[in-house]
Design an enzyme around this catalytic site. Structure first.
Site, mmCIF file in Angstrom:
data_model
loop_
_atom_site.group_PDB
_atom_site.id
_atom_site.type_symbol
_atom_site.label_atom_id
_atom_site.label_comp_id
_atom_site.label_asym_id
_atom_site.label_seq_id
_atom_site.Cartn_x
_atom_site.Cartn_y
_atom_site.Cartn_z
ATOM 1 N N ASP A 80 0.875 -1.164 0.000
ATOM 2 C CA ASP A 80 0.000 0.000 0.000
ATOM 3 C C ASP A 80 0.921 1.226 0.000
ATOM 4 O O ASP A 80 1.542 1.533 1.017
ATOM 5 C CB ASP A 80 -0.875 -0.037 1.259
ATOM 6 C CG ASP A 80 -1.659 1.259 1.440
ATOM 7 O OD1 ASP A 80 -1.567 2.144 0.559
ATOM 8 O OD2 ASP A 80 -2.352 1.382 2.468
ATOM 9 N N VAL A 81 1.015 1.879 -1.148
ATOM 10 C CA VAL A 81 2.001 2.953 -1.275
ATOM 11 C C VAL A 81 1.585 4.238 -0.563
ATOM 12 O O VAL A 81 2.290 5.230 -0.627
ATOM 13 C CB VAL A 81 2.336 3.251 -2.755
ATOM 14 C CG1 VAL A 81 3.029 2.077 -3.396
ATOM 15 C CG2 VAL A 81 1.104 3.672 -3.530
ATOM 16 N N HIS A 161 1.059 13.402 -22.581
ATOM 17 C CA HIS A 161 1.483 12.635 -23.760
ATOM 18 C C HIS A 161 1.294 13.439 -25.049
ATOM 19 O O HIS A 161 1.906 13.138 -26.060
ATOM 20 C CB HIS A 161 0.795 11.272 -23.814
ATOM 21 C CG HIS A 161 -0.662 11.326 -24.184
ATOM 22 N ND1 HIS A 161 -1.620 11.768 -23.314
ATOM 23 C CD2 HIS A 161 -1.306 11.004 -25.304
ATOM 24 C CE1 HIS A 161 -2.803 11.694 -23.910
ATOM 25 N NE2 HIS A 161 -2.642 11.235 -25.118
ATOM 26 N N GLU A 199 -13.410 13.646 -30.589
ATOM 27 C CA GLU A 199 -13.185 12.198 -30.615
ATOM 28 C C GLU A 199 -14.490 11.477 -30.901
ATOM 29 O O GLU A 199 -15.561 11.928 -30.494
ATOM 30 C CB GLU A 199 -12.663 11.718 -29.258
ATOM 31 C CG GLU A 199 -11.305 12.248 -28.898
ATOM 32 C CD GLU A 199 -10.835 11.687 -27.564
ATOM 33 O OE1 GLU A 199 -10.050 10.740 -27.575
ATOM 34 O OE2 GLU A 199 -11.275 12.197 -26.530
ATOM 35 N N ASP A 218 -10.438 17.232 -18.725
ATOM 36 C CA ASP A 218 -9.781 16.080 -19.361
ATOM 37 C C ASP A 218 -8.913 16.508 -20.540
ATOM 38 O O ASP A 218 -7.831 15.961 -20.750
ATOM 39 C CB ASP A 218 -10.853 15.089 -19.830
ATOM 40 C CG ASP A 218 -10.247 13.830 -20.440
ATOM 41 O OD1 ASP A 218 -9.342 13.259 -19.804
ATOM 42 O OD2 ASP A 218 -10.675 13.431 -21.543
ATOM 43 N N HIS A 223 -4.372 19.243 -21.844
ATOM 44 C CA HIS A 223 -3.574 19.091 -23.065
ATOM 45 C C HIS A 223 -3.621 20.314 -23.980
ATOM 46 O O HIS A 223 -2.598 20.767 -24.476
ATOM 47 C CB HIS A 223 -4.070 17.892 -23.883
ATOM 48 C CG HIS A 223 -4.011 16.587 -23.152
ATOM 49 N ND1 HIS A 223 -2.855 16.074 -22.624
ATOM 50 C CD2 HIS A 223 -4.976 15.673 -22.862
ATOM 51 C CE1 HIS A 223 -3.098 14.905 -22.048
ATOM 52 N NE2 HIS A 223 -4.384 14.643 -22.172
ATOM 53 N N LYS A 322 -16.402 14.201 -26.813
ATOM 54 C CA LYS A 322 -16.451 12.758 -27.034
ATOM 55 C C LYS A 322 -17.741 12.371 -27.746
ATOM 56 O O LYS A 322 -18.700 13.131 -27.784
ATOM 57 C CB LYS A 322 -16.379 12.040 -25.687
ATOM 58 C CG LYS A 322 -15.035 12.261 -24.981
ATOM 59 C CD LYS A 322 -14.599 11.017 -24.255
ATOM 60 C CE LYS A 322 -13.248 11.185 -23.598
ATOM 61 N NZ LYS A 322 -12.137 10.719 -24.410
ATOM 62 N N LYS A 327 -13.297 11.359 -35.543
ATOM 63 C CA LYS A 327 -12.131 11.991 -34.918
ATOM 64 C C LYS A 327 -11.726 13.175 -35.790
ATOM 65 O O LYS A 327 -11.633 13.062 -37.012
ATOM 66 C CB LYS A 327 -11.003 10.970 -34.865
ATOM 67 C CG LYS A 327 -9.826 11.419 -34.054
ATOM 68 C CD LYS A 327 -8.858 10.250 -33.913
ATOM 69 C CE LYS A 327 -7.500 10.811 -33.588
ATOM 70 N NZ LYS A 327 -7.035 10.774 -32.296
HETATM 71 C C1 BG6 Z 1 -6.302 11.418 -22.571
HETATM 72 C C2 BG6 Z 1 -7.723 11.712 -22.167
HETATM 73 O O1 BG6 Z 1 -5.413 12.168 -21.782
HETATM 74 O O2 BG6 Z 1 -6.112 11.749 -23.933
HETATM 75 C C3 BG6 Z 1 -8.656 10.904 -23.024
HETATM 76 O O3 BG6 Z 1 -7.913 11.377 -20.798
HETATM 77 C C4 BG6 Z 1 -8.406 11.164 -24.487
HETATM 78 O O4 BG6 Z 1 -10.015 11.188 -22.698
HETATM 79 C C5 BG6 Z 1 -6.931 10.974 -24.801
HETATM 80 O O5 BG6 Z 1 -9.170 10.242 -25.236
HETATM 81 C C6 BG6 Z 1 -6.629 11.405 -26.210
HETATM 82 O O6 BG6 Z 1 -5.316 11.137 -26.532
HETATM 83 P P1 BG6 Z 1 -4.948 10.003 -27.578
HETATM 84 O O7 BG6 Z 1 -3.467 10.040 -27.629
HETATM 85 O O8 BG6 Z 1 -5.506 8.734 -27.029
HETATM 86 O O9 BG6 Z 1 -5.610 10.388 -28.847
#
Ligand code: BG6
Length: 455
Positions: A80-81, A161, A199, A218, A223, A322, A327
């Site tokens: 359990d961290v 990312h 998306e 989100d 992002h 969403k 897309k």
């Molecule tokens: C994530 C979101 O960070 O990025 C998601 O939580 C989203 O909801 C996603 O779908 C989109 O990134 P990718 O790289 O999956 O197109």
């Protein structure tokens, strides 16, 4: 890149993020980089034995069997961290230079960082954090203070990312080396910027997280504001972590909701039942785990402005949602109309040209007005399209690549993370007070018909 193994210690090793994203991305990265060697350790809540852990890692390498030979699968600890004694013994076991990846729900990450306070991490330990980073400006600041009590900022990697996406990095590659763009990259020549990430994916079983976040947090907070920062920043002297992140942070500090009027500068909507491709989707509120009373939006659009000399007055529209028809992810820079068109030229172009970067497939399209059709004095539209290539790297892989090398330029710095919360807070407040109606759109549609951007 290095040939000595880096140790990646995953906290949350038995969780979904590890098996779904982290390990497969590691496999793909190692497949591409035969020199790289990795030792993987894990800690998780499941009472796994060594062979279960080994098979979890191996399964993620199914498509990259050669790469598995370069992974040294070390121990898995059931722990359990958030427990101080457990964390103290984990920290004790760390080798210098370990990458400690918090693949955990945000609240658990926070508790784990809390449990680490006062402990001494070995030299060079790098802490990697997933989004969302805090849940408002104050909590992000508090988390930053806790992290920075453990390691210096250059050893914290807040993963976004998107910053690993080749198209985004292409924004810099296209803009910075060219005299045709750099001199016109300002309010004097640019009319508006539109950053869109629609998306067709819906909730995908993520209600526990998403229903509290919604589209604005989100995507826009996490992002798209980073995309805005990359697009709007002053050209940095270098792309090292300090110059690049100083330039982005300066833009973010100047960014605020347009007119400081969140009611007029934002919209929100939620999907009702519909069909996306061949999938029948229930209404968002009927998805498992959703609490309709939270009024969570699945589509958000906010207009910002960047109040500095370069951008004053230019609307930056950020939108994401969403369960939309398809897309559709792009950055569109629209140039102002020229001051004068010669009389005798037929046609009224709506803009002075338009540059579009599309993500996946990565393309750059320059929308031009040209003559040379049947009538040599009549304007018509023509697109110049450049294929920017497949984008060799999946974005998560790129983040891992940087992280394992201890490079933090493409990670979100502490002050940027706090700014992104500060920027959206007025919209959250206005929405909570009901100042902006929660509209509806059918899953599989383009969004509410009344939104001009739904095309
Ligand atoms: C994530 C979101 O960070 O990025 C998601 O939580 C989203 O909801 C996603 O779908 C989109 O990134 P990718 O790289 O999956 O197109």
């Amino acid at each position: 890149m290095t040939s000595t193994p880096t140790t990646l210690f995953i906290l949350g090793a038995s969780g979904d993020l590890t098996s779904r994203l982290l390990l497969p991305s590691l496999a793909a990265l190692l497949q591409r980089q035969p020199q790289r060697r990795i030792a993987v350790r894990g800690a998780g809540t499941e009472a796994w034995d060594a062979s279960t852990w080994r098979s979890v890692v191996s399964d993620a390498f199914t498509d990259a069997p050669d790469a598995l030979d370069r992974v040294h699968i070390e121990d898995y600890v059931a722990a359990d961290v958030t427990d101080r004694t457990a964390v103290a013994s984990l920290v004790e076991s760390l080798a210098p230079g370990t990458v400690l990846y918090f693949a955990l729900p945000p609240a658990v990450t926070r508790a784990a960082i809390e449990a680490m306070q006062g402990l001494t991490l070995p030299e060079g330990t790098l802490l990697a954090m997933e989004k969302p980073f805090g849940d408002d400006e104050a909590s992000a600041r508090e988390l930053n203070e806790r992290l920075l009590a453990l390691v210096p900022e250059q050893q914290v990697f807040r993963v976004d990312h998107f910053l690993g996406r080749s198209t985004l990095l292409n924004l810099l590659g296209v803009r910075l080396p060219h005299r045709i763009w750099e001199p016109v990259w300002s309010a004097e020549h640019i009319e508006s910027v539109f950053i869109r990430f629609d998306e067709s994916l819906a909730l995908e079983g993520r209600a526990r997280y998403y229903d509290k976040a919604g589209a604005m947090i989100d995507m826009i907070q996490s992002h798209l504001l980073q995309v805005l920062a990359l697009l709007a920043m002053d050209p940095p002297a270098s792309l090292d972590e300090r110059d690049l992140r100083d330039a982005k942070a300066a833009v973010l500090r100047a960014t605020h909701v347009r007119g400081d009027d969140p009611a007029a500068s934002s919209r929100r909507a939620r999907y009702t039942a519909g069909r996306v491709g061949d999938r029948e989707l229930p209404a968002y509120v009927d998805e498992e785990g959703v609490d309709a009373a939270r009024n969570t939006e699945t589509l958000a659009e906010v207009t910002f402005e960047v109040s500095n000399d370069r951008w004053e007055g230019v609307p930056f529209v950020l939108r994401s949602g969403k369960a939309l028809r398809a897309k559709h992810s792009e950055v569109v820079v629209t140039f102002r109309q020229v001051r004068h068109l010669p009389r005798g030229l037929a046609g009224q172009p709506a803009d002075g040209g338009r540059l579009t970067f599309s993500l996946g497939p990565d393309t750059m399209v320059l929308g031009l007005h040209v003559t040379g059709g049947d009538d040599p004095f009549a304007l018509r539209d023509e697109d110049l399209t450049a294929d920017l290539g497949e984008g060799q790297r999946r974005s998560y892989e790129e983040a891992l690549d940087e992280l394992l090398d201890g490079e933090v330029a493409l990670s979100v710095r502490a002050d940027e993370a706090e700014e992104c919360w500060r920027i959206i807070q007025p919209v959250r407040d206005a929405w909570a007070k009901g100042e902006v109606p929660l509209e509806e759109y059918a899953a599989g549609s383009l969004g509410p018909a009344s939104w001009p951007t739904s095309n």
